[in-house]
Motif scaffolding. Sequence first.
Motif, PDB file in Angstrom:
ATOM      1  N   ALA A 168       0.828  -1.213   0.000  1.00 59.17           N
ATOM      2  CA  ALA A 168       0.000   0.000   0.000  1.00 59.17           C
ATOM      3  C   ALA A 168       0.860   1.260   0.000  1.00 59.17           C
ATOM      4  CB  ALA A 168      -0.934  -0.011   1.205  1.00 59.17           C
ATOM      5  N   SER A 169       1.937   1.267   0.802  1.00 57.01           N
ATOM      6  CA  SER A 169       2.821   2.434   0.856  1.00 57.01           C
ATOM      7  C   SER A 169       3.541   2.644  -0.464  1.00 57.01           C
ATOM      8  CB  SER A 169       3.838   2.258   1.992  1.00 57.01           C
ATOM      9  OG  SER A 169       3.196   2.191   3.247  1.00 57.01           O
ATOM     10  N   ALA A 170       4.004   1.547  -1.071  1.00 58.28           N
ATOM     11  CA  ALA A 170       4.732   1.657  -2.339  1.00 58.28           C
ATOM     12  C   ALA A 170       3.820   2.157  -3.456  1.00 58.28           C
ATOM     13  CB  ALA A 170       5.343   0.306  -2.709  1.00 58.28           C
ATOM     14  N   VAL A 171       2.567   1.664  -3.479  1.00 57.96           N
ATOM     15  CA  VAL A 171       1.625   2.126  -4.500  1.00 57.96           C
ATOM     16  C   VAL A 171       1.319   3.609  -4.307  1.00 57.96           C
ATOM     17  CG1 VAL A 171      -0.768   1.935  -5.297  1.00 57.96           C
ATOM     18  CG2 VAL A 171       0.592  -0.136  -4.935  1.00 57.96           C
ATOM     19  N   ALA A 172       1.053   4.018  -3.069  1.00 62.31           N
ATOM     20  CA  ALA A 172       0.737   5.429  -2.813  1.00 62.31           C
ATOM     21  C   ALA A 172       1.888   6.344  -3.203  1.00 62.31           C
ATOM     22  CB  ALA A 172       0.401   5.606  -1.332  1.00 62.31           C
ATOM     23  N   LEU A 173       3.110   5.880  -2.992  1.00 63.51           N
ATOM     24  CA  LEU A 173       4.276   6.716  -3.278  1.00 63.51           C
ATOM     25  C   LEU A 173       4.652   6.723  -4.756  1.00 63.51           C
ATOM     26  CD1 LEU A 173       6.597   8.440  -2.100  1.00 63.51           C
ATOM     27  CD2 LEU A 173       7.902   6.316  -1.819  1.00 63.51           C
ATOM     28  N   GLN A 174       4.655   5.536  -5.375  1.00 55.65           N
ATOM     29  CA  GLN A 174       5.191   5.421  -6.735  1.00 55.65           C
ATOM     30  C   GLN A 174       4.119   5.355  -7.816  1.00 55.65           C
ATOM     31  OE1 GLN A 174       8.654   2.847  -7.337  1.00 55.65           O
ATOM     32  NE2 GLN A 174       8.622   2.321  -5.159  1.00 55.65           N
ATOM     33  N   LEU A 175       2.892   4.979  -7.458  1.00 49.32           N
ATOM     34  CA  LEU A 175       1.836   4.839  -8.462  1.00 49.32           C
ATOM     35  C   LEU A 175       0.611   5.660  -8.046  1.00 49.32           C
ATOM     36  CD1 LEU A 175       2.032   0.933  -8.859  1.00 49.32           C
ATOM     37  CD2 LEU A 175       3.266   2.644 -10.200  1.00 49.32           C
ATOM     38  N   PRO A 176       0.761   6.944  -7.838  1.00 47.73           N
ATOM     39  CA  PRO A 176      -0.354   7.748  -7.305  1.00 47.73           C
ATOM     40  C   PRO A 176      -1.571   7.789  -8.218  1.00 47.73           C
ATOM     41  CG  PRO A 176       1.430   9.157  -8.095  1.00 47.73           C
ATOM     42  CD  PRO A 176       1.957   7.757  -8.110  1.00 47.73           C
ATOM     43  N   GLU A 177      -1.399   7.492  -9.513  1.00 50.51           N
ATOM     44  CA  GLU A 177      -2.549   7.518 -10.416  1.00 50.51           C
ATOM     45  C   GLU A 177      -3.453   6.308 -10.250  1.00 50.51           C
ATOM     46  OE1 GLU A 177       0.967   6.976 -13.195  1.00 50.51           O
ATOM     47  OE2 GLU A 177       0.733   6.876 -11.024  1.00 50.51           O
ATOM     48  N   LEU A 178      -2.972   5.254  -9.551  1.00 51.09           N
ATOM     49  CA  LEU A 178      -3.793   4.076  -9.287  1.00 51.09           C
ATOM     50  C   LEU A 178      -4.459   4.250  -7.928  1.00 51.09           C
ATOM     51  CD1 LEU A 178      -1.518   1.135 -10.503  1.00 51.09           C
ATOM     52  CD2 LEU A 178      -2.932   2.715 -11.812  1.00 51.09           C
ATOM     53  N   ALA A 179      -5.772   4.193  -7.898  1.00 52.82           N
ATOM     54  CA  ALA A 179      -6.521   4.486  -6.674  1.00 52.82           C
ATOM     55  C   ALA A 179      -6.581   3.259  -5.767  1.00 52.82           C
ATOM     56  CB  ALA A 179      -7.930   4.942  -7.019  1.00 52.82           C
ATOM     57  N   LEU A 180      -6.075   3.398  -4.547  1.00 50.58           N
ATOM     58  CA  LEU A 180      -6.193   2.355  -3.538  1.00 50.58           C
ATOM     59  C   LEU A 180      -7.642   2.243  -3.066  1.00 50.58           C
ATOM     60  CD1 LEU A 180      -3.011   3.266  -1.492  1.00 50.58           C
ATOM     61  CD2 LEU A 180      -3.413   1.024  -2.549  1.00 50.58           C
ATOM     62  N   GLY A 219      -6.949 -11.042   4.138  1.00 49.97           N
ATOM     63  CA  GLY A 219      -6.800 -11.376   2.732  1.00 49.97           C
ATOM     64  C   GLY A 219      -5.369 -11.193   2.264  1.00 49.97           C
ATOM     65  N   TYR A 220      -5.185 -11.232   0.952  1.00 49.84           N
ATOM     66  CA  TYR A 220      -3.818 -11.277   0.428  1.00 49.84           C
ATOM     67  C   TYR A 220      -3.628 -10.407  -0.819  1.00 49.84           C
ATOM     68  CZ  TYR A 220      -6.147 -14.685  -2.606  1.00 49.84           C
ATOM     69  OH  TYR A 220      -7.024 -15.290  -3.473  1.00 49.84           O
ATOM     70  N   HIS A 221      -4.494  -9.421  -1.018  1.00 46.49           N
ATOM     71  CA  HIS A 221      -4.375  -8.624  -2.236  1.00 46.49           C
ATOM     72  C   HIS A 221      -4.934  -7.225  -2.032  1.00 46.49           C
ATOM     73  CE1 HIS A 221      -8.332 -10.663  -2.302  1.00 46.49           C
ATOM     74  NE2 HIS A 221      -8.741  -9.450  -2.640  1.00 46.49           N
ATOM     75  N   LEU A 222      -4.598  -6.344  -2.982  1.00 44.23           N
ATOM     76  CA  LEU A 222      -5.166  -4.996  -3.056  1.00 44.23           C
ATOM     77  C   LEU A 222      -5.815  -4.823  -4.425  1.00 44.23           C
ATOM     78  CD1 LEU A 222      -2.429  -2.703  -1.437  1.00 44.23           C
ATOM     79  CD2 LEU A 222      -4.553  -3.544  -0.394  1.00 44.23           C
ATOM     80  N   TRP A 223      -6.934  -4.111  -4.442  1.00 44.42           N
ATOM     81  CA  TRP A 223      -7.718  -3.876  -5.650  1.00 44.42           C
ATOM     82  C   TRP A 223      -7.560  -2.417  -6.036  1.00 44.42           C
ATOM     83  CZ3 TRP A 223      -9.879  -6.383  -9.439  1.00 44.42           C
ATOM     84  CH2 TRP A 223     -11.021  -5.932 -10.113  1.00 44.42           C
ATOM     85  N   LEU A 224      -6.917  -2.174  -7.175  1.00 44.03           N
ATOM     86  CA  LEU A 224      -6.566  -0.821  -7.592  1.00 44.03           C
ATOM     87  C   LEU A 224      -7.382  -0.410  -8.807  1.00 44.03           C
ATOM     88  CD1 LEU A 224      -2.678  -1.164  -7.388  1.00 44.03           C
ATOM     89  CD2 LEU A 224      -4.270  -0.542  -5.571  1.00 44.03           C
ATOM     90  N   ILE A 228       8.165  -7.053  -3.317  1.00 45.18           N
ATOM     91  CA  ILE A 228       7.011  -6.171  -3.494  1.00 45.18           C
ATOM     92  C   ILE A 228       7.467  -4.797  -3.992  1.00 45.18           C
ATOM     93  CG2 ILE A 228       5.225  -4.881  -2.241  1.00 45.18           C
ATOM     94  CD1 ILE A 228       4.871  -7.360  -0.476  1.00 45.18           C
ATOM     95  N   THR A 229       8.483  -4.247  -3.352  1.00 45.96           N
ATOM     96  CA  THR A 229       9.004  -2.940  -3.754  1.00 45.96           C
ATOM     97  C   THR A 229       9.507  -2.971  -5.190  1.00 45.96           C
ATOM     98  OG1 THR A 229       9.627  -2.470  -1.466  1.00 45.96           O
ATOM     99  CG2 THR A 229      10.663  -1.143  -3.181  1.00 45.96           C
ATOM    100  N   GLU A 230      10.206  -4.043  -5.549  1.00 48.84           N
ATOM    101  CA  GLU A 230      10.716  -4.169  -6.918  1.00 48.84           C
ATOM    102  C   GLU A 230       9.570  -4.310  -7.913  1.00 48.84           C
ATOM    103  OE1 GLU A 230      13.039  -4.636 -10.339  1.00 48.84           O
ATOM    104  OE2 GLU A 230      13.392  -3.682  -8.389  1.00 48.84           O
ATOM    105  N   GLY A 231       8.537  -5.056  -7.541  1.00 50.63           N
ATOM    106  CA  GLY A 231       7.393  -5.212  -8.432  1.00 50.63           C
ATOM    107  C   GLY A 231       6.686  -3.909  -8.703  1.00 50.63           C
TER     108      GLY A 231
END
Length: 479
Positions: A387-399, A407-412, A463-466
Amino acid sequence: MQERSSVAELASSLRSELDRYSPGGKLPSSRALVERYRVSPVTVTRALAQLAAEGLVVTRPGAGAFRAEPRAAAPAAGDTSWQEVALSADTATEIVPRAVDASGVLVTLAAPPPGVVEFNGGYLHPSLQPERALAAALARAGRRPGAWGRPPADGLPELREWFAREIGGSVTAAEVLITAGGQSALTTALRALGAPGTPVLVESPTYPGMLAVARAAGLRPVPVPCDADGVRPDLLEAAFRATGARVFVCQPLFQNPTGAVLRSERRREVLRIARAAGAFVVEDDFARRLVHEDAGPLPATLAADDPDGVVVHVCSLTKVTSASLRVGALAARGPVLERLRAIQVVDSFFVPRPLQEAALELVGAPAWGRHLRAVAGELRNRCDTLASAVALQLPELALPPRIPSGGYHLWLRLPDTLDEAALHSAALRAGVAAAPGRPYFCAEPPAGHLRLSFAGVAGPGEITEGVRRLRTAIDELTP
């Protein structure tokens, strides 16, 4: 893990050297192979067994291993084009063709190429699986008296009792059937409850494997939208009225893919609405044992609050252990239980007894509680990292509005300017596999989505690399 790798490497080396021997020629002794490759006798035995299974060598007790005789040439391929007519003709009179589209399921089952970050997995990474506990449980199970005998068709009484306690409420062992995992239980439930050609209400979005099961049974999935608090009761009630459906399938806890938890007042509403419609609720409780550390108390199952037999409950041990421990349960009360039992017996007779015995050994061992606590802590850490990596590096994808505590996933959600299929392809080129959102909808999706799983990767570093690779993929598509 190391032993498995050594076996594969030795088998590969021996396979490449087979041309040195004529058919029927003897290979070096096991002792010679141990000394030459500096591996254990067990590794040699397993590598030779692998080659024997491939038909490349023949092992003779007391004599050694020999190169097998060459295989006969494969016969010429036949003409199977007639099947196109036969299979199409079968569907001509069906109200809902029973076509099986497994693409959404295969995305989560297929192993990506080496080096690709696996954000599309649906099972725990080997480092999170209780491999030692599973091995010990299987070994103990094999020594149980009668372990290889025929089990009761409904399942071992002790295992049914354990599942009944886990489901909670007034559910008893007599109301539980042991199944070959959650997918098998869903298949049985939908076949039992829905006649071909009839509608089945489903959450939107929802698990592609369930949509595939419904369509394969000739059912017509009808979407009922969800929000951050689960399925919307007003739309569920309207869907029952509009379609006359008699089945609603839901995941009230850490829903796949949204991660939503059905709010307490909505739980009561869902049961009331289904009861008024004379309908069943299939509760897929797949994620109860995937709760994150510090998540707080979990709501009870819908089945625990259901005295009238509205709920058919599905759960499994597979997700929190291994994809190969396919042991789950169906729970229901009333006449429907007999129909569920009959369909399961016709389909599969019973779940193999050694697997049931191993499941009993596993959940009864002290290692079981330790495993659940370890998984809870690791999933919490991985979820926070993603969640932190997405918010920082992929801000255009809505958490999601609320980050799931299980659970084991995030839906963006993707922005309208980003094409889902194009992003999926670009991500693979960048070395990361993600699950596209389209297969999670049974009708036109409102927007593009990606589901990112953090359970199937090696750890936070991967995760960070992905996420970094996803950034590369998005940049490739952005003018």
